[in-house]
Structure formats: structure tokens, C-alpha cells
Motif scaffolding. Structure first.
Motif, short mmCIF file in Angstrom:
data_model
loop_
_atom_site.label_atom_id
_atom_site.label_comp_id
_atom_site.label_asym_id
_atom_site.label_seq_id
_atom_site.Cartn_x
_atom_site.Cartn_y
_atom_site.Cartn_z
N THR A 177 8.98 1.49 10.30
CA THR A 177 9.06 0.71 9.08
C THR A 177 9.62 -0.67 9.38
OG1 THR A 177 11.28 1.44 8.44
CG2 THR A 177 9.43 2.85 7.80
N LYS A 178 9.24 -1.64 8.54
CA LYS A 178 9.61 -3.02 8.80
C LYS A 178 10.49 -3.64 7.71
CE LYS A 178 8.21 -4.99 11.87
NZ LYS A 178 8.81 -5.11 13.24
N ASP A 179 10.57 -3.02 6.54
CA ASP A 179 11.40 -3.54 5.45
C ASP A 179 12.77 -2.87 5.47
OD1 ASP A 179 9.38 -5.21 4.49
OD2 ASP A 179 8.52 -3.61 3.25
N GLY A 180 13.79 -3.61 5.01
CA GLY A 180 15.13 -3.05 5.02
C GLY A 180 15.60 -2.80 6.44
N THR A 181 16.39 -1.77 6.63
CA THR A 181 16.81 -1.35 7.97
C THR A 181 15.68 -0.56 8.61
OG1 THR A 181 19.13 -1.24 7.28
CG2 THR A 181 18.52 -0.07 9.31
N VAL B 225 2.42 -8.19 0.62
CA VAL B 225 1.31 -8.06 1.56
C VAL B 225 1.74 -8.05 3.01
CG1 VAL B 225 -0.30 -9.13 -0.05
CG2 VAL B 225 0.87 -10.55 1.64
N ASN B 226 3.04 -8.16 3.27
CA ASN B 226 3.51 -8.14 4.64
C ASN B 226 3.43 -6.74 5.22
OD1 ASN B 226 4.25 -10.92 4.54
ND2 ASN B 226 6.14 -10.37 3.48
N VAL B 227 3.48 -6.65 6.54
CA VAL B 227 3.45 -5.34 7.19
C VAL B 227 4.73 -4.59 6.84
CG1 VAL B 227 3.44 -4.11 9.38
CG2 VAL B 227 1.95 -6.09 9.06
N GLY B 228 4.57 -3.44 6.19
CA GLY B 228 5.71 -2.62 5.83
C GLY B 228 5.96 -1.50 6.82
N CYS B 229 4.91 -1.16 7.60
CA CYS B 229 5.03 -0.05 8.55
C CYS B 229 3.96 -0.23 9.62
CB CYS B 229 4.86 1.28 7.83
SG CYS B 229 5.16 2.74 8.85
N GLN B 230 4.33 0.01 10.85
CA GLN B 230 3.38 0.00 11.96
C GLN B 230 3.10 1.43 12.39
OE1 GLN B 230 5.60 -2.46 14.70
NE2 GLN B 230 4.32 -4.25 14.28
N LEU B 231 1.82 1.75 12.52
CA LEU B 231 1.39 3.01 13.10
C LEU B 231 1.00 2.75 14.54
CD1 LEU B 231 0.35 5.96 13.18
CD2 LEU B 231 -1.80 5.10 12.20
N ARG B 232 1.60 3.51 15.46
CA ARG B 232 1.26 3.41 16.87
C ARG B 232 0.68 4.73 17.35
NH1 ARG B 232 5.39 -0.25 16.37
NH2 ARG B 232 5.35 -2.01 17.86
N ILE B 233 -0.40 4.66 18.11
CA ILE B 233 -0.90 5.78 18.90
C ILE B 233 -0.65 5.40 20.35
CG2 ILE B 233 -2.87 7.23 19.47
CD1 ILE B 233 -1.99 7.49 16.55
N ILE B 234 0.11 6.22 21.07
CA ILE B 234 0.71 5.78 22.33
C ILE B 234 0.25 6.65 23.51
CG2 ILE B 234 2.89 5.34 23.52
CD1 ILE B 234 4.17 5.17 20.66
N PRO B 235 -0.66 6.13 24.33
CA PRO B 235 -1.00 6.83 25.58
C PRO B 235 0.13 6.82 26.60
CG PRO B 235 -2.81 5.42 24.89
CD PRO B 235 -1.63 5.05 24.05
N TYR B 236 0.92 5.71 26.61
CA TYR B 236 2.03 5.67 27.58
C TYR B 236 3.11 4.70 27.15
CZ TYR B 236 4.86 5.36 31.74
OH TYR B 236 5.93 5.40 32.59
N MET B 237 4.37 5.12 27.32
CA MET B 237 5.54 4.25 27.19
C MET B 237 6.51 4.56 28.31
SD MET B 237 6.90 3.59 23.31
CE MET B 237 6.22 2.24 22.34
N ASP C 142 0.83 -1.21 0.00
CA ASP C 142 0.00 0.00 0.00
C ASP C 142 0.86 1.25 0.00
OD1 ASP C 142 -2.22 -1.59 -0.03
OD2 ASP C 142 -2.64 -1.39 2.11
N LEU C 143 1.99 1.20 0.69
CA LEU C 143 2.91 2.34 0.69
C LEU C 143 3.75 2.37 -0.57
CD1 LEU C 143 3.88 2.08 4.44
CD2 LEU C 143 2.82 4.07 3.38
N ALA C 144 4.21 1.20 -1.03
CA ALA C 144 5.05 1.14 -2.22
C ALA C 144 4.34 1.67 -3.45
CB ALA C 144 5.52 -0.30 -2.45
N ASN C 145 3.02 1.47 -3.51
CA ASN C 145 2.23 1.86 -4.68
C ASN C 145 1.37 3.10 -4.45
OD1 ASN C 145 2.78 -0.49 -6.55
ND2 ASN C 145 2.02 -1.58 -4.76
#
Length: 256
Positions: A147-151, A186-198, A112-115
Motif C-alpha cells: 500500500t502507498k497511502d498512509g503508513t 487517481v494516485n497509486v494506492g497499492c502496488q501488486l508485484r509478481i516476483i520470480p526472484y528477490m 479503485d480500492l477506496a470505492n
């Protein structure tokens, strides 16, 4: 969009300059679909489709839910939103340590990001995320792209509400970077996080906000306050999540 007909030869010309359909890279950003259920006290994929709660060592029960909005939800209601993704705590998280966290996670397929048309290796090309959110106790919160692909690369971005229990529209434009890679699969290429606490195991005072950097588990974010998680029966909700190519946010793309 405008379509003009030329009567003499029966041809037509379509003006698609402002055709903005299919621009949202997020599925179920209005949280209208919850095939697994509408409420759960378990982590993972339990309620709204495509989204999950990930948590660790908070020492409280976290309820995730598809929450029905009403006309009193000033802001998103007028824009056509009827549901949100809502989490609430059973009590104050007062026994926290560095490994404590609560995050809401969405996996974006690499294709989805690549295209998408985003020139993601160029610092002058942007994607923009926008959403509505409100929280019971205000502080600086964070979103994060990993991001999950490459480095693997990470991009944190801070945001705050305009007040407690007040819906606030958030927009953030994110530039490309020469180190980004998205495979056409179709693999996960990027994770979006919304973070209330870390907690401190994941944050670093030297981590720059709104800057790409190589991902490391101890430097997701700049250091984060614990005001919200220790306040009591805290709540956090958001809706209208849109990720689109370009350096500004357009109106949310409602889909059937």
C-alpha cells in the motif's frame, strides 16, 4: 440476470443478486492490450499495458513480451485466454548478490480500492487475487501487495506451480487490516508485484508469509530460493489476473 415483467401494470423487477460485472480491479488482466509493443529487452512499461518489469543486478538480458497462447496451453486456453505476460532470461543469473531482483509490477489506483466495497480495515473482510501461471523451473514464488497511502503496509503470499512448464491456477484471499489506507484519488494506492526472484537485501527469514506488516525495504518477503533464476534460459508467464472483493475467486471477467 433474470428480469420479470408484471403484465397488469407494465412494471419490471430486475434480480441483480448475481450481477458480477465490473468486479475485477485489475485492468488488462488478460494481457490483450499491448500498445507500446509486443516484445522488449528493456525494463519498465514496454509491452502489455499497465504492467512493467522492474529488475536490478541480474547480469542477464530479460525479455518481456505479450505472448500468444495456443490450444496446447492446457488450462487458460479453455477459459478463453489468448495472451499472457511472458518473461525469459538470456542465460543463467549466476552472478547474483543481495540487490538482485526481477519483479512484474502493476499499480492500482487508490480510488479503485477506496470505492470497491472492500471494508479494508476489517480483518473479516477480504479481497481475492487469482491468476494462471507457469514457469520453466519450479520453486516457491511470491506475490506481494504494497500500500502507498498512509503508513505503507506489505502483504506477501507464496505460490508454486504443479510442475515445470505446467499451467497452474493460483488463488489467494487477503484480509483487511486496521492499518490500511486508500485515498479517494487517481494516485497509486497499492502496488501488486509478481516476483520470480528477490535477493537477500529485500527478504528476511523472520518475515511471515500471508501476513500484513509495516513495509520495510529489507522485509518484502521471507527468504527466497534462486532455483529458477540460476537454472539457465528460464521463463515465467501468467495470465487471467483478477483482484476482486470477497473471500473466493469467481470466473475471470473477460472484457472487450
Amino acid at each position: 440476470d433474470a428480469i420479470s415483467l408484471t403484465a397488469s401494470d407494465k412494471t419490471c423487477t430486475a434480480n441483480i443478486t448475481n450481477n458480477l460485472s465490473n468486479r475485477n480491479l485489475i485492468q488488462n488482466g488478460a494481457f490483450n492490450i499491448a500498445q507500446r509493443g509486443t516484445s522488449s529487452t528493456s525494463g519498465g512499461y514496454k509491452t502489455v499495458d499497465r504492467w512493467q518489469v522492474s529488475d536490478n543486478n541480474t547480469n542477464v538480458t530479460i525479455t518481456q513480451a505479450q505472448h500468444a497462447l495456443t490450444s496446447s496451453d492446457t488450462g487458460p486456453w479453455a477459459k478463453g485466454f489468448r495472451n499472457s505476460y511472458h518473461i525469459s532470461l538470456s542465460a543463467a543469473g549466476n552472478s547474483l548478490d543481495g540487490s538482485s531482483l526481477i519483479e512484474l509490477v502493476y499499480g492500482i489506483e487508490a480510488q479503485d480500492l477506496a470505492n470497491s466495497g472492500w471494508d479494508y480495515t476489517s480483518t473479516s473482510s477480504y479481497i481475492t487475487i487469482s491468476f494462471w501461471f507457469k514457469c520453466s523451473t519450479n520453486q516457491t514464488f511470491y506475490g506481494h501487495l504494497r500500500t502507498k497511502d498512509g503508513t505503507e503496509q506489505g502483504y506477501p503470499f507464496s505460490f508454486t506451480a504443479s510442475g515445470n512448464d505446467t499451467w497452474t491456477k493460483i488463488t489467494q484471499s487477503i484480509p483487511g487490516n486496521s492499518n490500511l489506507q486508500f485515498d479517494d484519488d487517481v494516485n497509486v494506492g497499492c502496488q501488486l508485484r509478481i516476483i520470480p526472484y528477490m535477493g537477500a537485501n529485500y527478504t528476511d527469514s523472520g518475515r511471515a508469509d500471508k501476513t500484513w506488516a509495516a513495509h520495510a525495504s529489507g522485509t518484502y518477503l521471507p527468504d527466497m530460493a534462486n532455483t529458477w533464476i540460476t537454472a539457465g534460459t528460464s521463463s515465467f508467464e501468467f495470465t487471467g489476473v483478477q483482484l476482486e472483493v470477497g473471500d473466493y475467486a469467481t470466473d475471470f471477467e473477460h472484457r472487450s
